[in-house]
Design a protein around this motif. Structure first.
Motif, PDB file in Angstrom:
ATOM      1  N   GLY A 302     -14.961 -15.260 -10.836  1.00 39.11           N
ATOM      2  CA  GLY A 302     -15.857 -16.423 -10.657  1.00 39.11           C
ATOM      3  C   GLY A 302     -16.503 -17.130  -9.030  1.00 39.11           C
ATOM      4  N   VAL A 303     -16.308 -17.897 -10.003  1.00 43.78           N
ATOM      5  CA  VAL A 303     -17.302 -18.843  -8.267  1.00 43.78           C
ATOM      6  C   VAL A 303     -15.949 -20.319  -7.918  1.00 43.78           C
ATOM      7  CG1 VAL A 303     -18.745 -20.161  -7.325  1.00 43.78           C
ATOM      8  CG2 VAL A 303     -19.223 -18.085  -9.241  1.00 43.78           C
ATOM      9  N   LEU A 304     -15.386 -20.259  -6.639  1.00 42.37           N
ATOM     10  CA  LEU A 304     -14.512 -21.044  -5.715  1.00 42.37           C
ATOM     11  C   LEU A 304     -15.494 -21.681  -4.893  1.00 42.37           C
ATOM     12  CD1 LEU A 304     -12.051 -22.135  -5.797  1.00 42.37           C
ATOM     13  CD2 LEU A 304     -11.793 -21.485  -3.784  1.00 42.37           C
ATOM     14  N   PHE A 305     -15.952 -23.260  -5.471  1.00 42.74           N
ATOM     15  CA  PHE A 305     -16.992 -24.200  -4.708  1.00 42.74           C
ATOM     16  C   PHE A 305     -16.133 -25.299  -3.701  1.00 42.74           C
ATOM     17  CE2 PHE A 305     -19.832 -27.265  -4.515  1.00 42.74           C
ATOM     18  CZ  PHE A 305     -20.474 -27.162  -3.306  1.00 42.74           C
ATOM     19  N   LEU A 306     -15.655 -24.681  -3.078  1.00 39.23           N
ATOM     20  CA  LEU A 306     -15.315 -25.800  -1.706  1.00 39.23           C
ATOM     21  C   LEU A 306     -16.626 -26.562  -0.784  1.00 39.23           C
ATOM     22  CD1 LEU A 306     -12.644 -24.117  -0.083  1.00 39.23           C
ATOM     23  CD2 LEU A 306     -12.611 -25.409  -2.384  1.00 39.23           C
ATOM     24  N   ASP A 307     -16.541 -27.959  -1.618  1.00 40.80           N
ATOM     25  CA  ASP A 307     -17.813 -29.026  -0.893  1.00 40.80           C
ATOM     26  C   ASP A 307     -16.833 -30.036  -0.127  1.00 40.80           C
ATOM     27  OD1 ASP A 307     -20.045 -29.862  -1.000  1.00 40.80           O
ATOM     28  OD2 ASP A 307     -20.313 -30.951  -2.269  1.00 40.80           O
ATOM     29  N   GLU A 308     -17.904 -30.122   1.004  1.00 41.47           N
ATOM     30  CA  GLU A 308     -17.177 -31.138   2.288  1.00 41.47           C
ATOM     31  C   GLU A 308     -16.096 -30.002   2.892  1.00 41.47           C
ATOM     32  OE1 GLU A 308     -19.323 -33.228   3.007  1.00 41.47           O
ATOM     33  OE2 GLU A 308     -20.348 -33.765   1.101  1.00 41.47           O
ATOM     34  N   LEU A 309     -16.533 -28.485   3.239  1.00 39.90           N
ATOM     35  CA  LEU A 309     -15.293 -27.651   3.681  1.00 39.90           C
ATOM     36  C   LEU A 309     -14.579 -28.330   4.774  1.00 39.90           C
ATOM     37  CD1 LEU A 309     -14.093 -24.926   3.309  1.00 39.90           C
ATOM     38  CD2 LEU A 309     -15.818 -24.249   4.761  1.00 39.90           C
ATOM     39  N   PRO A 310     -15.038 -29.256   5.812  1.00 42.43           N
ATOM     40  CA  PRO A 310     -14.353 -29.324   6.811  1.00 42.43           C
ATOM     41  C   PRO A 310     -13.189 -30.794   6.337  1.00 42.43           C
ATOM     42  CG  PRO A 310     -16.913 -29.648   7.373  1.00 42.43           C
ATOM     43  CD  PRO A 310     -16.529 -29.240   6.262  1.00 42.43           C
ATOM     44  N   GLU A 311     -13.400 -31.431   5.110  1.00 39.90           N
ATOM     45  CA  GLU A 311     -12.946 -32.552   4.718  1.00 39.90           C
ATOM     46  C   GLU A 311     -11.049 -31.732   4.103  1.00 39.90           C
ATOM     47  OE1 GLU A 311     -13.452 -35.312   5.767  1.00 39.90           O
ATOM     48  OE2 GLU A 311     -14.962 -34.741   6.386  1.00 39.90           O
ATOM     49  N   PHE A 312     -11.603 -30.498   3.967  1.00 35.73           N
ATOM     50  CA  PHE A 312     -10.064 -30.255   3.442  1.00 35.73           C
ATOM     51  C   PHE A 312      -9.076 -30.395   4.049  1.00 35.73           C
ATOM     52  CE2 PHE A 312     -12.464 -28.978   0.308  1.00 35.73           C
ATOM     53  CZ  PHE A 312     -11.766 -27.950  -1.111  1.00 35.73           C
ATOM     54  N   ASP A 313      -7.669 -30.341   4.488  1.00 31.57           N
ATOM     55  CA  ASP A 313      -6.398 -29.648   4.560  1.00 31.57           C
ATOM     56  C   ASP A 313      -6.757 -28.702   5.380  1.00 31.57           C
ATOM     57  OD1 ASP A 313      -4.075 -29.140   5.941  1.00 31.57           O
ATOM     58  OD2 ASP A 313      -3.541 -30.882   5.878  1.00 31.57           O
ATOM     59  N   ARG A 314      -6.318 -28.516   7.417  1.00 34.19           N
ATOM     60  CA  ARG A 314      -6.824 -27.116   7.902  1.00 34.19           C
ATOM     61  C   ARG A 314      -5.932 -26.112   7.285  1.00 34.19           C
ATOM     62  NH1 ARG A 314      -8.611 -25.818  13.187  1.00 34.19           N
ATOM     63  NH2 ARG A 314      -7.771 -23.159  14.198  1.00 34.19           N
ATOM     64  N   ARG A 315      -4.195 -27.021   7.385  1.00 29.14           N
ATOM     65  CA  ARG A 315      -3.330 -25.824   6.537  1.00 29.14           C
ATOM     66  C   ARG A 315      -4.022 -25.215   5.290  1.00 29.14           C
ATOM     67  NH1 ARG A 315       1.523 -29.744   7.729  1.00 29.14           N
ATOM     68  NH2 ARG A 315      -0.138 -31.197   6.838  1.00 29.14           N
ATOM     69  N   VAL A 316      -4.729 -26.026   4.289  1.00 32.83           N
ATOM     70  CA  VAL A 316      -4.835 -25.641   2.999  1.00 32.83           C
ATOM     71  C   VAL A 316      -5.489 -24.628   3.444  1.00 32.83           C
ATOM     72  CG1 VAL A 316      -5.878 -26.948   0.774  1.00 32.83           C
ATOM     73  CG2 VAL A 316      -4.465 -27.310   1.883  1.00 32.83           C
ATOM     74  N   LEU A 317      -6.809 -24.623   3.914  1.00 28.93           N
ATOM     75  CA  LEU A 317      -7.532 -23.162   4.130  1.00 28.93           C
ATOM     76  C   LEU A 317      -7.649 -22.668   4.420  1.00 28.93           C
ATOM     77  CD1 LEU A 317     -10.794 -25.378   5.406  1.00 28.93           C
ATOM     78  CD2 LEU A 317     -10.637 -24.735   3.295  1.00 28.93           C
ATOM     79  N   GLU A 318      -6.259 -22.684   5.438  1.00 27.13           N
ATOM     80  CA  GLU A 318      -5.578 -21.247   5.817  1.00 27.13           C
ATOM     81  C   GLU A 318      -5.411 -20.889   4.941  1.00 27.13           C
ATOM     82  OE1 GLU A 318      -6.468 -20.288   9.374  1.00 27.13           O
ATOM     83  OE2 GLU A 318      -7.443 -21.872   8.844  1.00 27.13           O
ATOM     84  N   VAL A 319      -4.716 -21.371   3.759  1.00 25.89           N
ATOM     85  CA  VAL A 319      -3.963 -20.316   2.666  1.00 25.89           C
ATOM     86  C   VAL A 319      -5.296 -18.769   1.983  1.00 25.89           C
ATOM     87  CG1 VAL A 319      -1.996 -22.089   1.905  1.00 25.89           C
ATOM     88  CG2 VAL A 319      -4.306 -21.458   0.357  1.00 25.89           C
ATOM     89  N   LEU A 320      -6.079 -19.139   2.366  1.00 34.73           N
ATOM     90  CA  LEU A 320      -7.551 -18.725   1.885  1.00 34.73           C
ATOM     91  C   LEU A 320      -7.236 -16.999   2.134  1.00 34.73           C
ATOM     92  CD1 LEU A 320     -10.367 -21.201   1.398  1.00 34.73           C
ATOM     93  CD2 LEU A 320      -8.714 -20.225  -0.563  1.00 34.73           C
ATOM     94  N   ARG A 321      -7.909 -17.214   3.371  1.00 36.73           N
ATOM     95  CA  ARG A 321      -7.407 -16.330   4.538  1.00 36.73           C
ATOM     96  C   ARG A 321      -6.641 -14.917   3.862  1.00 36.73           C
ATOM     97  NH1 ARG A 321      -5.865 -18.126  10.095  1.00 36.73           N
ATOM     98  NH2 ARG A 321      -4.945 -15.779  10.651  1.00 36.73           N
ATOM     99  N   GLN A 322      -5.176 -14.393   3.424  1.00 39.42           N
ATOM    100  CA  GLN A 322      -4.398 -13.258   2.720  1.00 39.42           C
ATOM    101  C   GLN A 322      -5.858 -13.018   1.706  1.00 39.42           C
ATOM    102  OE1 GLN A 322      -2.316 -12.949  -0.319  1.00 39.42           O
ATOM    103  NE2 GLN A 322      -2.722 -11.561  -0.274  1.00 39.42           N
ATOM    104  N   PRO A 323      -5.659 -14.068   0.546  1.00 38.37           N
ATOM    105  CA  PRO A 323      -6.529 -13.935  -1.176  1.00 38.37           C
ATOM    106  C   PRO A 323      -7.288 -13.177  -1.059  1.00 38.37           C
ATOM    107  CG  PRO A 323      -4.678 -15.840  -0.695  1.00 38.37           C
ATOM    108  CD  PRO A 323      -4.993 -15.573   0.652  1.00 38.37           C
ATOM    109  N   MET A 324      -8.646 -13.768   0.188  1.00 39.78           N
ATOM    110  CA  MET A 324      -9.503 -13.632   0.180  1.00 39.78           C
ATOM    111  C   MET A 324     -10.040 -12.192   0.328  1.00 39.78           C
ATOM    112  SD  MET A 324     -11.634 -17.234   2.381  1.00 39.78           S
ATOM    113  CE  MET A 324     -13.224 -15.761   2.573  1.00 39.78           C
ATOM    114  N   GLU A 325      -9.196 -11.464   1.414  1.00 39.15           N
ATOM    115  CA  GLU A 325      -8.471  -9.826   1.609  1.00 39.15           C
ATOM    116  C   GLU A 325      -8.681  -9.204   1.247  1.00 39.15           C
ATOM    117  OE1 GLU A 325     -10.028  -8.469   4.158  1.00 39.15           O
ATOM    118  OE2 GLU A 325     -10.872 -10.317   5.327  1.00 39.15           O
TER     119      GLU A 325
END
Length: 505
Positions: A302-325
């Protein structure tokens, strides 16, 4: 001495390894011991089981009761072992026959009155049995509230019950009328109903980008001022996606069942997850002492929608890199690890600057270049590089807002998306976004003009190899929507427009 052995299931990520519930009665001072790495919920089951047996009219053996949950090195959690423990005590004390116990698996939490309460992960357990082809070997007795959910697995032999007494009557089998009926899923399967894209006025460029993203399963970042319609567009995106296959629906529903978040009425509806920007890394990717799925796994298929993307903690966003691949995530702990699927489609939205009005026609943005750069730098370059499409969503003019909505409906766009997606399945048996490097070379051939344009653009913007390949995938999707086998210069040019990142504007 008396011994009874029953079968049940534990949960370890998406796996449901078999558990043998061994109940032993021995002489000595009365006691009730549970061994085999039980957690607090399982250790407390002895009090629930004792009260349920008494209230159901059975005797509690006045002996040493030892319950072993094997294998001993597999952690056991939740109240799903209440039912097999209670039946094991009854079988070991000869209050019910044990001749049919090996024909079933049991799971269910007991109330103090002997009623069966729903458990977490019922569909995940039957799905695991389905994958290892064990569902045809034995039946599965579980609470009535989980019947519709568990029966979604084709050919699963499900016997739901409302009380402990009903299960005991089934095993006694003195009267055929008292036996549990095999459950057939009678829940009304709803036709997926999503918000319609025709509700959004204007924004034709953004709608076209969403069509391309839906057709090729590409990730998309929308950048624009507050009130431009980014969230409204994202909430309608799931209605453009191709219908779920049976296997996708089962996988997605099995993940949802691990958190009690699945209802049979939502069968074959693509999940849409929109976590708040205060979400932690564990909540996003999954985790815990006994690992459970996070938002990226709950958005599987399905869809994962992240609104206000820069407001997420940067370390939280970095965990997306490996699963996206990879499309999956592994949660490792000292004693064990759990694997969860995470093949989600990422949608994200953000403002162009801290105040949100950079480039707005009103000219009211007063953000300095340094503050804009700091704001945009909250999203790392490696993460931006993994987002296939990055577009601007401009503010709406007052005249456009007051005009009648005249855009295409979601159903019209979805038909084109499904046609393009079927072309991809016929050609490569997967979406364009999941093409490997070798498959890109085979299926994403450009004409001479398109190849020259892409090479020049790559040199001008200093794109990485990943960016180059992602542009090719998007161009392949645009050509599929146009119904052409060869990727032309016009398709490449459109794909390049969708690739210009924040740092290239």
């Amino acid at each position: 001495m008396s011994l009874a052995v029953l079968r049940s299931r534990a949960l370890a990520g998406m796996e449901a390894p078999p558990v043998s519930v061994e109940v032993h009665l021995a002489n000595g001072l009365p006691s009730f011991t549970i061994v085999g790495l039980p957690d607090t919920e399982v250790r407390e089951s002895k009090d629930r089981v004792r009260a349920a047996l008494l209230n159901a009219g059975f005797d509690i053996p006045n002996r040493r009761i030892t319950v072993n949950l094997a294998p001993a090195d597999l952690p056991k959690e939740s109240g799903r072992f209440d039912l097999p423990i209670a039946l094991g005590i009854l079988a070991a004390s000869r209050q019910i026959p044990d001749r049919e116990l090996d024909q079933y698996e049991f799971a269910g939490e007991l109330s103090l009155s002997g009623e069966l309460r729903p458990i977490r992960g019922a569909l995940a357990m039957t799905f695991a049995m389905h994958r290892c082809r064990e569902h045809a070997a034995r039946g599965f007795i579980l609470p009535m509230a989980n019947g519709d959910e568990a029966a979604l697995v084709a050919d699963a032999v499900i016997y739901p019950a409302e009380t402990l007494l009903q299960v005991c009557a089934h095993l006694n089998a003195g009267d055929p009328a008292t036996r549990l009926a095999r459950h057939r899923n009678k829940a009304a399967i709803a036709v997926p109903a999503y918000a319609d894209l025709s509700d959004v006025k204007g924004q034709q460029h953004a709608k076209r980008a969403m069509e391309v993203a839906a057709a090729g399963n590409h990730s998309l970042l929308m950048v624009g001022p507050p009130g431009a319609g980014k969230t409204m567009l994202a909430s309608r995106f799931v209605g453009l996606l191709p219908p779920m296959t049976e296997e996708e629906a089962l996988e997605s529903a099995a993940v949802q069942s691990l958190t009690r978040g699945f209802s049979a009425a939502s069968w074959k509806m693509r999940p849409y997850r929109s976590p708040h920007h205060t979400t932690s890394g564990v909540a996003l990717v999954g985790g815990g002492a006994m690992p459970r799925p996070g938002e990226i796994s709950l958005a599987h298929c399905g869809v994962l929608f992240l609104d206000e993307l820069p407001e997420f903690d940067r370390r939280v966003l970095e965990v997306l890199r490996q699963p996206m691949e990879s499309g999956s995530v592994t949660i490792s702990r000292a004693a064990h690890q759990a694997d969860f699927p995470a093949r989600f489609q990422l949608l994200a939205a953000m403002n162009p600057c801290p105040c949100g009005f950079l480039g707005h026609a009103s000219g009211k943005c007063r953000c300095t270049p340094d503050s804009v750069a700091r704001y945009q730098d909250r999203i790392s370059g490696p993460l931006l590089d993994r987002i296939d499409m990055q577009i601007d969503v401009a503010a709406m003019a007052p005249a456009a807002l007051s005009a009648e909505a005249d855009g295409e409906s979601s159903a019209e766009i979805a038909r084109r998306v499904e046609h393009a997606f079927r072309l991809q399945l016929q050609r490569q048996d997967k979406s364009n976004q999941r093409l490997t490097t070798r498959e890109i070379d085979r299926h994403c051939k450009l004409d001479a003009a398109g190849d020259k344009l892409l090479r020049e653009t790559m040199l001008q913007w200093h794109w990485s190899a990943r960016a180059y390949h992602r542009v090719l995938k998007v161009a392949r999707t645009i050509a599929d929507l146009a119904g052409t086998q060869r990727i032309a210069r016009a398709h490449v040019a459109e794909a390049i427009q969708y690739r210009r990142s924040l740092r290239e504007r």
